[in-house]
Design a protein around this motif. Sequence first.
Motif, PDB file in Angstrom:
ATOM      1  N   ALA A  26       6.729 -20.499  14.597  1.00  0.00           N
ATOM      2  CA  ALA A  26       7.231 -21.577  15.468  1.00  0.00           C
ATOM      3  C   ALA A  26       8.725 -21.839  15.247  1.00  0.00           C
ATOM      4  N   PHE A  27       9.216 -21.567  14.034  1.00  0.00           N
ATOM      5  CA  PHE A  27      10.620 -21.815  13.711  1.00  0.00           C
ATOM      6  C   PHE A  27      11.416 -20.513  13.593  1.00  0.00           C
ATOM      7  N   ASP A  28      10.878 -19.435  14.166  1.00  0.00           N
ATOM      8  CA  ASP A  28      11.571 -18.137  14.230  1.00  0.00           C
ATOM      9  C   ASP A  28      12.022 -17.614  12.870  1.00  0.00           C
ATOM     10  N   GLN A  29      11.192 -17.783  11.856  1.00  0.00           N
ATOM     11  CA  GLN A  29      11.488 -17.237  10.528  1.00  0.00           C
ATOM     12  C   GLN A  29      11.125 -15.761  10.492  1.00  0.00           C
ATOM     13  N   GLY A  30      11.916 -14.985   9.785  1.00  0.00           N
ATOM     14  CA  GLY A  30      11.657 -13.561   9.705  1.00  0.00           C
ATOM     15  C   GLY A  30      10.509 -13.213   8.777  1.00  0.00           C
ATOM     16  N   ALA A  31      10.381 -13.978   7.679  1.00  0.00           N
ATOM     17  CA  ALA A  31       9.359 -13.661   6.680  1.00  0.00           C
ATOM     18  C   ALA A  31       9.075 -14.906   5.852  1.00  0.00           C
ATOM     19  N   ILE A  32       7.995 -14.833   5.099  1.00  0.00           N
ATOM     20  CA  ILE A  32       7.673 -15.888   4.134  1.00  0.00           C
ATOM     21  C   ILE A  32       7.497 -15.242   2.769  1.00  0.00           C
ATOM     22  N   TYR A  33       7.650 -16.044   1.744  1.00  0.00           N
ATOM     23  CA  TYR A  33       7.385 -15.596   0.375  1.00  0.00           C
ATOM     24  C   TYR A  33       6.074 -16.202  -0.083  1.00  0.00           C
ATOM     25  N   GLU A  34       5.306 -15.414  -0.787  1.00  0.00           N
ATOM     26  CA  GLU A  34       4.057 -15.884  -1.376  1.00  0.00           C
ATOM     27  C   GLU A  34       4.111 -15.532  -2.860  1.00  0.00           C
ATOM     28  N   TYR A  35       3.919 -16.523  -3.709  1.00  0.00           N
ATOM     29  CA  TYR A  35       3.971 -16.312  -5.152  1.00  0.00           C
ATOM     30  C   TYR A  35       2.575 -16.405  -5.743  1.00  0.00           C
ATOM     31  N   ALA A  39      -2.438 -11.524 -14.495  1.00  0.00           N
ATOM     32  CA  ALA A  39      -2.287 -10.917 -15.824  1.00  0.00           C
ATOM     33  C   ALA A  39      -0.984 -11.365 -16.496  1.00  0.00           C
ATOM     34  N   ASP A  40      -0.720 -12.670 -16.457  1.00  0.00           N
ATOM     35  CA  ASP A  40       0.456 -13.263 -17.113  1.00  0.00           C
ATOM     36  C   ASP A  40       1.791 -12.779 -16.565  1.00  0.00           C
ATOM     37  N   ALA A  41       1.814 -12.297 -15.341  1.00  0.00           N
ATOM     38  CA  ALA A  41       3.062 -11.924 -14.692  1.00  0.00           C
ATOM     39  C   ALA A  41       3.140 -12.650 -13.355  1.00  0.00           C
ATOM     40  N   LEU A  42       4.349 -12.999 -12.944  1.00  0.00           N
ATOM     41  CA  LEU A  42       4.585 -13.666 -11.669  1.00  0.00           C
ATOM     42  C   LEU A  42       4.975 -12.613 -10.639  1.00  0.00           C
ATOM     43  N   TYR A  43       4.393 -12.722  -9.463  1.00  0.00           N
ATOM     44  CA  TYR A  43       4.698 -11.789  -8.377  1.00  0.00           C
ATOM     45  C   TYR A  43       5.151 -12.568  -7.144  1.00  0.00           C
ATOM     46  N   ARG A  44       6.075 -11.956  -6.390  1.00  0.00           N
ATOM     47  CA  ARG A  44       6.497 -12.535  -5.112  1.00  0.00           C
ATOM     48  C   ARG A  44       6.196 -11.523  -4.024  1.00  0.00           C
ATOM     49  N   ARG A  45       5.383 -11.951  -3.073  1.00  0.00           N
ATOM     50  CA  ARG A  45       5.079 -11.123  -1.910  1.00  0.00           C
ATOM     51  C   ARG A  45       5.968 -11.573  -0.768  1.00  0.00           C
ATOM     52  N   LYS A  50       8.400 -12.214  11.725  1.00  0.00           N
ATOM     53  CA  LYS A  50       9.086 -11.670  12.904  1.00  0.00           C
ATOM     54  C   LYS A  50       9.658 -10.292  12.606  1.00  0.00           C
ATOM     55  N   MET A  51       9.310  -9.735  11.466  1.00  0.00           N
ATOM     56  CA  MET A  51       9.790  -8.412  11.083  1.00  0.00           C
ATOM     57  C   MET A  51       8.684  -7.673  10.337  1.00  0.00           C
ATOM     58  N   LYS A  52       8.764  -6.367  10.307  1.00  0.00           N
ATOM     59  CA  LYS A  52       7.724  -5.577   9.650  1.00  0.00           C
ATOM     60  C   LYS A  52       8.091  -5.372   8.187  1.00  0.00           C
ATOM     61  N   VAL A  53       7.491  -6.179   7.330  1.00  0.00           N
ATOM     62  CA  VAL A  53       7.666  -6.016   5.888  1.00  0.00           C
ATOM     63  C   VAL A  53       6.464  -6.648   5.197  1.00  0.00           C
ATOM     64  N   ASP A  54       5.983  -5.986   4.189  1.00  0.00           N
ATOM     65  CA  ASP A  54       4.941  -6.525   3.327  1.00  0.00           C
ATOM     66  C   ASP A  54       5.117  -5.833   1.979  1.00  0.00           C
ATOM     67  N   GLU A  55       5.883  -6.479   1.104  1.00  0.00           N
ATOM     68  CA  GLU A  55       6.159  -5.876  -0.187  1.00  0.00           C
ATOM     69  C   GLU A  55       5.988  -6.908  -1.295  1.00  0.00           C
ATOM     70  N   THR A  56       5.596  -6.431  -2.450  1.00  0.00           N
ATOM     71  CA  THR A  56       5.366  -7.299  -3.597  1.00  0.00           C
ATOM     72  C   THR A  56       6.325  -6.907  -4.712  1.00  0.00           C
ATOM     73  N   THR A  57       6.975  -7.909  -5.294  1.00  0.00           N
ATOM     74  CA  THR A  57       7.956  -7.696  -6.350  1.00  0.00           C
ATOM     75  C   THR A  57       7.495  -8.409  -7.612  1.00  0.00           C
ATOM     76  N   PRO A  58       7.344  -7.690  -8.727  1.00  0.00           N
ATOM     77  CA  PRO A  58       7.014  -8.371  -9.981  1.00  0.00           C
ATOM     78  C   PRO A  58       8.232  -9.139 -10.478  1.00  0.00           C
ATOM     79  N   MET A  59       7.994 -10.310 -11.021  1.00  0.00           N
ATOM     80  CA  MET A  59       9.060 -11.150 -11.548  1.00  0.00           C
ATOM     81  C   MET A  59       8.674 -11.579 -12.958  1.00  0.00           C
ATOM     82  N   ARG A  60       9.594 -12.185 -13.662  1.00  0.00           N
ATOM     83  CA  ARG A  60       9.312 -12.657 -15.017  1.00  0.00           C
ATOM     84  C   ARG A  60       8.912 -14.116 -14.991  1.00  0.00           C
TER      85      ARG A  60
END
Length: 86
Positions: A26-35, A39-45, A50-60
């Motif tokens: 509704a607000f024309d955002q390209g993507a969202i982040y999901e955290y 296993a004791d690690a933080l991930y950001r999806r 509005k764009m083709k991306v689905d990737e997950t990044t491990p974080m500390r």
Amino acid sequence: WREDGFVLKFSDAAAGRTKVVAAAEAFDQGAIYEYYVDADALYRRTLGVKMKVDETTPMRLVDHAELRRRSDLVGLPWAGPAGGLL
């Protein structure tokens, strides 16, 4: 790089994701982040809305008390809540 935003927590991740994606569309955002933690690690999806991306990044996972002790950046408004209170 700075993106102002907010974080929501849902007990049902799939239902929450559906609602957040609808709002993002509704607000024309390209993507969202999901955290999530696994296993004791933080991930950001990064999930495209509005764009083709689905990737997950491990974080500390960060101990904020240790971070506050080692850096004055925690007290800055863009690095956390006003006054550095985490």
